[in-house]
Motif scaffolding. Structure first.
Motif, PDB file in Angstrom:
ATOM      1  N   GLU A 154       8.655   7.954 -14.264  1.00  0.00           N
ATOM      2  CA  GLU A 154       7.590   7.299 -13.506  1.00  0.00           C
ATOM      3  C   GLU A 154       7.761   5.798 -13.361  1.00  0.00           C
ATOM      4  O   GLU A 154       7.614   5.249 -12.273  1.00  0.00           O
ATOM      5  N   TYR A 155       8.042   5.106 -14.464  1.00  0.00           N
ATOM      6  CA  TYR A 155       7.924   3.641 -14.493  1.00  0.00           C
ATOM      7  C   TYR A 155       9.295   2.978 -14.439  1.00  0.00           C
ATOM      8  O   TYR A 155      10.213   3.441 -15.112  1.00  0.00           O
ATOM      9  N   PRO A 156       9.433   1.883 -13.674  1.00  0.00           N
ATOM     10  CA  PRO A 156       8.444   1.263 -12.787  1.00  0.00           C
ATOM     11  C   PRO A 156       8.398   1.935 -11.413  1.00  0.00           C
ATOM     12  O   PRO A 156       9.270   2.741 -11.087  1.00  0.00           O
ATOM     13  N   CYS A 157       7.389   1.562 -10.635  1.00  0.00           N
ATOM     14  CA  CYS A 157       7.161   2.167  -9.328  1.00  0.00           C
ATOM     15  C   CYS A 157       8.291   1.827  -8.363  1.00  0.00           C
ATOM     16  O   CYS A 157       8.551   0.656  -8.083  1.00  0.00           O
ATOM     17  N   GLY A 158       8.969   2.853  -7.853  1.00  0.00           N
ATOM     18  CA  GLY A 158      10.060   2.619  -6.915  1.00  0.00           C
ATOM     19  C   GLY A 158       9.580   2.109  -5.575  1.00  0.00           C
ATOM     20  O   GLY A 158      10.182   1.197  -4.994  1.00  0.00           O
ATOM     21  N   HIS A 159       8.493   2.680  -5.048  1.00  0.00           N
ATOM     22  CA  HIS A 159       7.957   2.230  -3.766  1.00  0.00           C
ATOM     23  C   HIS A 159       7.541   0.763  -3.834  1.00  0.00           C
ATOM     24  O   HIS A 159       7.839  -0.032  -2.944  1.00  0.00           O
ATOM     25  N   CYS A 160       6.833   0.412  -4.914  1.00  0.00           N
ATOM     26  CA  CYS A 160       6.360  -0.973  -5.042  1.00  0.00           C
ATOM     27  C   CYS A 160       7.535  -1.938  -5.115  1.00  0.00           C
ATOM     28  O   CYS A 160       7.521  -3.014  -4.501  1.00  0.00           O
ATOM     29  N   THR A 161       8.569  -1.568  -5.862  1.00  0.00           N
ATOM     30  CA  THR A 161       9.745  -2.423  -6.009  1.00  0.00           C
ATOM     31  C   THR A 161      10.424  -2.651  -4.667  1.00  0.00           C
ATOM     32  O   THR A 161      10.702  -3.791  -4.272  1.00  0.00           O
TER      33      THR A 161
END
Length: 281
Positions: free
Chosen positions: A249-256
């Motif tokens: 899960e962490y960290p968010c791939g989309h957010c990155t």
């Protein structure tokens, strides 16, 4: 163009050379290396591009620059042979069942040579402690809003969730590149920075995912009574709106990915700093 510094310390060439011929030829040579099975289509596109440029010494000089540039680019980056590519090791107790499929992220991601980032570990902070108020807040939000049959999620939020499964902003890059007044060198720099920043950010993100091996919501929420946080609780039958990807899960791939893309578009794309970058369909 002599306006920007070359990442590869590529030598300055004659200013009279055709930038269009240089860019087209460099792209043509690189594409042929990566996609030899599409050779006829690539050659057809290259011929169409070069046909738009008047014949003469400037065209020839530009093509020669493009060829040298492609040759220089193809020998940098890639895999660092000094980095050991250790296969993913499932973390479980002896005799305890765990999903059999390895994560879809491969160990070679650890071995890429970053373009800019000197220390990937500096970009991989750990997830919030599960005993923290941040964890309890995020846990509860995902449990309520992210559930498959959530009564709190609005139709618009559901649409956004399905739409944002893909985070490719390249249509926005093309939109910026086609804006009036953009020069060839501006677009070349934009495309290079866009991909180099993406490579480094995504590599750091994947390294962090495999480093922390953090559980997905479906596991965390169904075992909420065992995370050490008095605020969270178990929801034994919880299911997410979308299928769970096969990696941590962490960290968010989309957010990155979206964050680094948006920043590059603001810096190199000439967008105002307060621009809200939207994904183009």
């Amino acid at each position: 163009d002599r306006r920007y510094e070359s990442y590869l310390d590529f030598p300055v060439a004659e200013a009279s050379a055709s930038q269009d011929a240089a860019a087209a030829t460099a792209a043509y040579k690189v594409l042929l290396q990566h996609y030899p099975q599409h050779k006829s289509h690539i050659e057809e596109s290259y011929a169409m591009a070069m046909a738009q440029i008047p014949d003469g010494p400037t065209k020839q000089s530009g093509a020669a620059i493009g060829t040298r540039s492609a040759d220089a680019v193809m020998v940098v980056g890639g895999i660092d042979p000094a980095v050991e590519q250790t296969p993913y090791r499932p973390r479980t107790a002896p005799g305890e069942w765990i999903g059999a499929a390895p994560p879809s992220t491969e160990p070679y991601w650890f071995a890429f040579k970053p373009w800019v980032v000197k220390n990937l570990d500096a970009l991989t902070p750990p997830p919030p402690p599960m005993t923290s108020t941040v964890w309890a807040r995020d846990f509860e939000q995902v449990r309520r809003v992210g559930a498959r049959e959530s009564k709190e999620r609005t139709p618009v939020q559901t649409l956004i969730a399905r739409y944002r499964q893909g985070y490719d902003l390249s249509p926005m890059v093309r939109y910026i590149a086609d804006r009036p007044g953009r020069r060839q060198v501006d677009n070349a720099r934009l495309l290079a920075l866009y991909q180099m920043a993406m490579d480094d950010a995504v590599q750091a993100m994947i390294v962090a995912k495999l480093k922390y091996n953090f559980w997905r919501p479906i596991t965390a929420i169904r075992n909420g009574d065992g995370d050490g946080n008095d605020v969270t609780s178990r929801d034994a039958g919880w299911l997410p709106l979308l299928p769970t990807p096969n990696f941590p899960e962490y960290p968010c791939g989309h957010c990155t990915a979206v964050a680094v893309q948006a920043e590059v578009l603001k810096i190199a794309g000439g967008l105002p700093a307060n621009t809200r970058v939207r994904m183009a369909s």
